[in-house]
Design an enzyme around this catalytic site. Structure first.
Site, PDB file in Angstrom:
ATOM      1  N   LEU A  70       4.220  82.763  59.397  1.00  0.00           N
ATOM      2  CA  LEU A  70       5.394  83.141  60.173  1.00  0.00           C
ATOM      3  C   LEU A  70       6.530  82.266  59.677  1.00  0.00           C
ATOM      4  CD1 LEU A  70       6.018  85.155  62.439  1.00  0.00           C
ATOM      5  CD2 LEU A  70       5.708  83.301  64.081  1.00  0.00           C
ATOM      6  N   ASP A  71       7.633  82.889  59.270  1.00  0.00           N
ATOM      7  CA  ASP A  71       8.733  82.138  58.673  1.00  0.00           C
ATOM      8  C   ASP A  71       9.234  81.023  59.575  1.00  0.00           C
ATOM      9  OD1 ASP A  71       8.580  83.684  56.455  1.00  0.00           O
ATOM     10  OD2 ASP A  71      10.417  84.814  56.798  1.00  0.00           O
ATOM     11  N   THR A  72       9.800  79.994  58.963  1.00  0.00           N
ATOM     12  CA  THR A  72      10.278  78.823  59.696  1.00  0.00           C
ATOM     13  C   THR A  72      11.288  79.192  60.789  1.00  0.00           C
ATOM     14  OG1 THR A  72       9.993  77.498  57.697  1.00  0.00           O
ATOM     15  CG2 THR A  72      11.339  76.547  59.447  1.00  0.00           C
ATOM     16  N   HIS A  90       6.709  87.864  53.896  1.00  0.00           N
ATOM     17  CA  HIS A  90       8.124  88.207  54.150  1.00  0.00           C
ATOM     18  C   HIS A  90       8.381  89.707  54.132  1.00  0.00           C
ATOM     19  CE1 HIS A  90       8.604  83.931  53.406  1.00  0.00           C
ATOM     20  NE2 HIS A  90       8.164  84.081  52.171  1.00  0.00           N
ATOM     21  N   GLN A 149      11.421  90.979  56.358  1.00  0.00           N
ATOM     22  CA  GLN A 149      12.714  90.593  55.783  1.00  0.00           C
ATOM     23  C   GLN A 149      13.035  91.409  54.541  1.00  0.00           C
ATOM     24  OE1 GLN A 149      10.322  88.644  56.869  1.00  0.00           O
ATOM     25  NE2 GLN A 149      11.080  86.722  57.742  1.00  0.00           N
TER      26      GLN A 149
END
Length: 302
Positions: free
Chosen positions: A170-172, A254, A257
């Protein structure tokens, strides 16, 4: 609900300074030694000057050290499969293998590094644990670029004594549900792109999503590593058209995104609100909880 910000106390170390400290016995005393800190004379029988409490501690029999190992029935019982008594029955019946060989010997010892299987399934010597975190923004999942950066492991540090690892990524800057476990088999299955686990995201874009682009996402967007297919995408009811709900099963890095970036949009906020059958209900941002037995069963059946 469990809170992950519980503090844990620790004992401080006593000072070992040579100057006197504590209660004094009178003017005639120039030094005051705590119990266990008095000088120990060096002699032939004690060449390394081992005082009480400093001598090497022998490992207990039956431990998990390299020399002794752990009894096979305990190894199996620790995994939560059954009791030690029942484990002995299964071992005698030939249901257990160690490094590919059937072991029926009572009292057989194994190392943590050994591959132990019960009915063909690898056994974890620790009881499986499952923690669900509602991740806040700004926490790294796979590590930080600088030591000062915080990771999600800081948030679940007090959740278990076992070594837990996050499932997937999970992205920052993303928020939402993140699963942790020491169950390697389940983690591998959930992270396998071929299996595809249901995930729902609530995201906010830098501008309104055009209807034509919404339709393109529904039909599948061509990316450099193939076509990105989604289960469902729609505007969030009673919200600006820059807020979108997206359901997807892909575990590619990702992926969300990249879908929107390919159409000229940047994601301002990304929140994972459903993971498998798990939701954020009653789980405050930055907090964690233990999964119920039924939730674990549901994940195993995905």
């Amino acid at each position: 609900m469990s809170r992950n910000d519980r503090s844990s106390g620790s004992r401080g170390d006593r000072s070992s300074n040579k100057t006197s400290s504590g209660r004094q016995g009178g003017a005639g005393r120039t030094k005051s030694h705590y119990r266990g800190n008095a000088p120990v004379s060096r002699d032939e029988k004690d060449p390394k000057n081992m005082s009480r409490g400093n001598a090497p501690v022998k490992k207990k029999q039956g431990g998990a050290g390299k020399s002794d190992g752990m009894r096979l029935n305990k190894y199996i019982a620790n995994s939560g499969i059954c009791s030690r008594r029942d484990a002995d029955i299964y071992i005698a019946a030939g249901n257990v293998t160690v490094n590919g060989k059937v072991v029926t010997e009572m009292g057989h010892k194994v190392q943590i590094s050994d591959e132990v299987k019960f009915d063909g399934r690898r056994v974890n010597p620790e009881k499986p644990e499952y923690i669900l975190l509602n991740k806040p923004k700004g926490f790294y999942v796979t590590g930080s670029l600088e030591k000062k950066n915080r990771t999600v492991m800081d948030l679940v540090a007090n959740a278990s004594k076992s070594k837990l690892t996050p499932v997937g990524k999970l992205d920052t800057q993303a928020t939402g549900l993140l699963l942790f476990t020491n169950d390697g088999t389940l983690a591998k299955n959930l992270a396998n792109p071929k299996n595809g686990i249901r995930q729902i995201y609530h995201l906010e874009l830098d501008k309104d999503l055009a209807y034509d682009d919404l339709q393109k996402i529904k039909e599948g967007v061509n990316l450099e590593d193939g076509t990105a297919k989604v289960t469902e995408v729609s505007y969030v009811e009673n919200k600006p058209k820059r807020e979108v709900g997206l359901e997807i099963k892909s575990t590619k890095a990702h992926i969300v995104q990249r879908i929107f970036k390919s159409l000229g949009y940047e994601i301002v906020k990304l929140d994972r609100v459903v993971y498998g059958g798990l939701t954020k209900k009653d789980l405050t941002r930055g907090h964690w909880r233990v999964l119920s037995q039924q939730e674990v069963i549901n994940l195993s059946n995905l």
